[in-house]
Write a protein that holds these residues in place. Structure first.
Motif, PDB file in Angstrom:
ATOM      1  N   VAL A 186       0.837  -1.207   0.000  1.00  0.00           N
ATOM      2  CA  VAL A 186       0.000   0.000   0.000  1.00  0.00           C
ATOM      3  C   VAL A 186       0.868   1.253   0.000  1.00  0.00           C
ATOM      4  N   SER A 187       1.965   1.233   0.750  1.00  0.00           N
ATOM      5  CA  SER A 187       2.856   2.399   0.790  1.00  0.00           C
ATOM      6  C   SER A 187       3.537   2.637  -0.557  1.00  0.00           C
ATOM      7  N   ARG A 188       3.646   1.578  -1.364  1.00  0.00           N
ATOM      8  CA  ARG A 188       4.271   1.716  -2.688  1.00  0.00           C
ATOM      9  C   ARG A 188       3.270   2.088  -3.769  1.00  0.00           C
ATOM     10  N   THR A 189       2.067   1.540  -3.670  1.00  0.00           N
ATOM     11  CA  THR A 189       1.088   1.693  -4.754  1.00  0.00           C
ATOM     12  C   THR A 189       0.017   2.736  -4.455  1.00  0.00           C
ATOM     13  N   PHE A 190      -0.142   3.090  -3.184  1.00  0.00           N
ATOM     14  CA  PHE A 190      -1.209   4.008  -2.769  1.00  0.00           C
ATOM     15  C   PHE A 190      -2.591   3.499  -3.197  1.00  0.00           C
ATOM     16  N   SER A 191      -2.732   2.188  -3.155  1.00  0.00           N
ATOM     17  CA  SER A 191      -4.010   1.568  -3.518  1.00  0.00           C
ATOM     18  C   SER A 191      -4.441   0.606  -2.409  1.00  0.00           C
ATOM     19  N   PRO A 192      -4.882   1.138  -1.284  1.00  0.00           N
ATOM     20  CA  PRO A 192      -5.222   0.265  -0.149  1.00  0.00           C
ATOM     21  C   PRO A 192      -6.400  -0.650  -0.420  1.00  0.00           C
TER      22      PRO A 192
END
Length: 229
Positions: A186-192
């Motif tokens: 999530v911290s890499r993709t910003f897609s939680p």
């Protein structure tokens, strides 16, 4: 919804899922081995056996799992006796701190479950064993514990499912379990949404598989009750 992201993140989440399964398996084995003697001690008439077990159960059932995890991870390192003992080579790592915390917590709940099951064993069966000259050890081995295990399985199954979900807290102490890997993604993709939905699906599969195994075990142990006369 980004299906491509869900598919691409799946292999990485599976790597974390392996750690989750390891934590879960170790916790359940160690907690069950610890809970059996504790449950037996809890039903004894002697107060000096019952009260320490009851205190243990109340502490670990009455405080948050996350707090217990932090106490083990951050607190044990403050004790000189721990740092100078053989256990330090294990307790200096987040993984084994998580195993210890999960084991103690799960053992407290399992002890409560087994205690109730032992007390629910029909007195007539126990008295019949005594009439045949069984010692206390033989009574527990051949009558009380086998019967208690069958009685405890439904509640024990609930504890198994809770333990699977409880392992997600391991990510709070930097362990790359399923939830830990999901947080990293999530911290890499910003897609939680996509990442955590995929992780939730894996947890759901684990819970369903555990429930299926336990139901099959319960049916097998009680197959004599299902026999057609």
């Amino acid at each position: 919804m980004n299906l491509e992201l869900m598919v691409s993140s799946f292999p990485l989440l599976l790597e974390g899922a392996v750690v989750t399964l390891e934590l879960f398996a170790l916790t359940m084995v160690l907690a069950t081995l610890l809970a059996i003697p504790l449950a037996i001690a809890r039903v004894q008439p002697a107060w000096w056996l019952r009260w320490p077990v009851e205190a243990f159960c109340q502490v670990f059932r009455g405080t948050p799992m996350l707090v217990q995890l932090f106490v083990v991870y951050y607190g044990l390192a403050q004790l000189d006796a721990v740092r100078e003992s053989w256990a330090w080579q294990y307790l200096r790592t987040p993984y084994w701190c998580a195993v210890v915390a999960f084991t103690l917590n799960t053992a407290a709940y399992t002890t409560h479950v087994l205690r109730g099951a032992i007390e629910a064993v029909p007195r007539g069966e126990v008295e019949a064993g005594r009439a045949f000259g069984f010692s206390t050890r033989a009574l527990y081995q051949n009558i009380i514990l086998p019967r208690a295990v069958l009685l405890a399985l439904p509640s024990y199954g609930n504890e198994v499912i809770k333990t699977i979900k409880r392992t997600s807290l391991a990510s709070a102490i930097t362990i790359s379990d399923l939830t830990g890997v999901a947080n990293t993604l999530v911290s890499r993709t910003f897609s939680p949404y996509e990442v955590f939905l995929t992780a939730a699906g894996i947890y759901l599969v684990f819970a369903y598989a555990a429930n299926y195994v336990l139901r099959a075990l319960e049916f097998r142990l009680s197959r004599h009750m299902h026999a057609v006369h």
